[in-house]
Design a protein around this motif. Structure first.
Motif, PDB file in Angstrom:
ATOM      1  N   SER A  15       0.813  -1.225   0.000  1.00 50.69           N
ATOM      2  CA  SER A  15       0.000   0.000   0.000  1.00 50.69           C
ATOM      3  C   SER A  15       0.846   1.275   0.000  1.00 50.69           C
ATOM      4  O   SER A  15       0.295   2.375   0.056  1.00 50.69           O
ATOM      5  N   LEU A  16       2.175   1.132  -0.032  1.00 54.49           N
ATOM      6  CA  LEU A  16       3.055   2.295  -0.092  1.00 54.49           C
ATOM      7  C   LEU A  16       3.279   2.662  -1.557  1.00 54.49           C
ATOM      8  O   LEU A  16       3.805   1.861  -2.330  1.00 54.49           O
ATOM      9  N   GLN A  17       2.891   3.871  -1.941  1.00 55.37           N
ATOM     10  CA  GLN A  17       2.939   4.290  -3.339  1.00 55.37           C
ATOM     11  C   GLN A  17       3.447   5.723  -3.447  1.00 55.37           C
ATOM     12  O   GLN A  17       3.418   6.492  -2.483  1.00 55.37           O
ATOM     13  N   VAL A  18       3.898   6.061  -4.658  1.00 58.40           N
ATOM     14  CA  VAL A  18       4.158   7.456  -5.026  1.00 58.40           C
ATOM     15  C   VAL A  18       3.091   7.841  -6.026  1.00 58.40           C
ATOM     16  O   VAL A  18       2.894   7.147  -7.033  1.00 58.40           O
ATOM     17  N   ASP A  19       2.378   8.946  -5.753  1.00 57.09           N
ATOM     18  CA  ASP A  19       1.243   9.307  -6.609  1.00 57.09           C
ATOM     19  C   ASP A  19       1.687  10.109  -7.830  1.00 57.09           C
ATOM     20  O   ASP A  19       2.890  10.274  -8.096  1.00 57.09           O
ATOM     21  N   ALA A  20       0.726  10.636  -8.572  1.00 61.52           N
ATOM     22  CA  ALA A  20       1.016  11.363  -9.808  1.00 61.52           C
ATOM     23  C   ALA A  20       1.760  12.668  -9.559  1.00 61.52           C
ATOM     24  O   ALA A  20       2.380  13.220 -10.476  1.00 61.52           O
ATOM     25  N   ARG A  21       1.718  13.185  -8.331  1.00 59.03           N
ATOM     26  CA  ARG A  21       2.453  14.414  -7.997  1.00 59.03           C
ATOM     27  C   ARG A  21       3.848  14.120  -7.467  1.00 59.03           C
ATOM     28  O   ARG A  21       4.591  15.038  -7.123  1.00 59.03           O
ATOM     29  N   GLY A  22       4.171  12.813  -7.344  1.00 61.54           N
ATOM     30  CA  GLY A  22       5.472  12.435  -6.805  1.00 61.54           C
ATOM     31  C   GLY A  22       5.516  12.365  -5.297  1.00 61.54           C
ATOM     32  O   GLY A  22       6.592  12.250  -4.711  1.00 61.54           O
ATOM     33  N   VAL A  23       4.333  12.426  -4.636  1.00 64.67           N
ATOM     34  CA  VAL A  23       4.269  12.408  -3.170  1.00 64.67           C
ATOM     35  C   VAL A  23       4.120  10.972  -2.679  1.00 64.67           C
ATOM     36  O   VAL A  23       3.268  10.222  -3.177  1.00 64.67           O
ATOM     37  N   ALA A  24       4.937  10.593  -1.712  1.00 67.45           N
ATOM     38  CA  ALA A  24       4.823   9.268  -1.098  1.00 67.45           C
ATOM     39  C   ALA A  24       3.580   9.228  -0.225  1.00 67.45           C
ATOM     40  O   ALA A  24       3.278  10.181   0.493  1.00 67.45           O
ATOM     41  N   ASN A  25       2.839   8.110  -0.272  1.00 66.56           N
ATOM     42  CA  ASN A  25       1.614   8.022   0.516  1.00 66.56           C
ATOM     43  C   ASN A  25       1.320   6.578   0.887  1.00 66.56           C
ATOM     44  O   ASN A  25       1.858   5.643   0.286  1.00 66.56           O
ATOM     45  N   TYR A  26       0.462   6.438   1.893  1.00 71.65           N
ATOM     46  CA  TYR A  26      -0.068   5.135   2.308  1.00 71.65           C
ATOM     47  C   TYR A  26      -1.581   5.216   2.215  1.00 71.65           C
ATOM     48  O   TYR A  26      -2.206   6.015   2.913  1.00 71.65           O
ATOM     49  N   LYS A  27      -2.172   4.433   1.301  1.00 67.96           N
ATOM     50  CA  LYS A  27      -3.618   4.429   1.071  1.00 67.96           C
ATOM     51  C   LYS A  27      -4.150   5.842   0.843  1.00 67.96           C
ATOM     52  O   LYS A  27      -5.191   6.249   1.358  1.00 67.96           O
TER      53      LYS A  27
END
Length: 301
Positions: free
Chosen positions: A266-278
């Motif tokens: 569930s650890l991802q980098v989104d389209a803005r380049g921000v690391a996030n969890y869910k």
């Protein structure tokens, strides 16, 4: 007391006779005072009733808590009784067989030895056949708040003396002594770089060198890997958290619970380049978000 009953017309007339000018005002005053007295009495009765209800509520809460504890105790006893009934040997321990049963079961010394051997084999077989108790803790819910994520600064990167594909990093995470991290991905040009580290994993040896933390990387299939970068104003030891998942991290992640393996997908980098969890961004409180330097829509590991 009802003011109409208290001030009888004759009493009012008497007051009017005594003081024709102010008698009416006096009657009105006494009526108002009687009304206030009655309202005060009603209010006091209401307060007493409220206090009584609060006391009763407190007693009910205590009774409910006692019933809950009794229910838990009964459930534990029921489970223990079920386990004991499943694992009880054929012959009760506290009930020795009678002399007549011994004679019938073992007519000779050799027969007795054979019977003992069969009984022992049967008990050993039963012991081997006992079902393994499932790990209860593995079913507990976990989220990113279990992870102790901290900002670290890579002080030096050395080649592993026993493995060409491994490197050894000395990382300052705000403690008295830098932590040693063994990694497959670090390069020597990362000296002085800020990184995000998972600090509450159990230390393990990789080719003879103990690794005391894990550096988080961003993976993109077409471009390889790069360090997950904390805010530039961060300092070693700053906590990395997710706003929607508060709480203190575990002191140490237990390998049998596989907490990291359950959280990492569930650890991802989104389209803005921000690391996030869910969908909730990684942040260093008051300093900003953690980002991938150049990747977007990629995984963290």
């Amino acid at each position: 007391m009802d003011p109409d009953k208290m001030f009888h017309p004759s009493l009012a007339a008497a007051l009017m006779k005594l003081d024709p000018e102010d008698g009416e005002k006096m009657v009105e005053y006494f009526q108002t005072h009687a009304l206030l007295t009655r309202e005060k009495a009603l209010l006091q009765a209401s307060v007493r009733e409220q206090k009584k209800l609060m006391v009763e509520n407190g007693k009910l809460k205590k009774d409910i808590e006692q019933l809950r504890l009794q229910l838990q105790d009964k459930q534990r006893r029921r489970v223990a009784k079920a386990l004991l009934s499943n694992h009880t040997p054929d012959t009760p321990v506290n009930q020795p067989p009678s002399f007549a049963e011994d004679t019938a079961a073992s007519p000779s010394p050799s027969g007795a030895l054979e019977q003992v051997g069969k009984s022992t084999r049967r008990r050993r077989g039963d012991r081997r056949a006992l079902p393994a108790c499932p790990p209860m803790e593995a079913d507990l819910p976990v989220d990113v708040s279990c992870l102790d994520l901290r900002v670290g600064r890579i002080l030096r990167v050395d080649c592993h003396p026993l493995a060409d594909n491994l490197t050894i990093q000395e990382v300052d995470v705000g403690e008295k002594v830098p932590r040693t991290v063994v990694s497959k991905l670090a390069r020597k040009d990362l000296n002085g770089a800020l990184a995000v580290l998972l600090c509450n994993i159990k230390a393990c040896k990789l080719k003879g060198v103990a690794s005391q933390a894990r550096i988080l990387w961003c993976f993109q299939s077409d471009h390889g890997v790069e360090l997950l970068a904390p805010p530039t104003s961060s300092i070693p030891g700053d906590r990395v958290t997710c706003l929607d998942f508060p709480g203190e991290p575990d002191q140490e992640l237990r390998p049998k619970q596989r907490v990291w393996e359950r959280i990492q997908p569930s650890l991802q980098v989104d389209a803005r380049g921000v690391a996030n969890y869910k969908g909730c961004g990684f942040q260093v409180k008051g300093k900003g978000l953690c980002r991938a330097p150049s990747f977007t829509n990629c995984t963290i590991g």
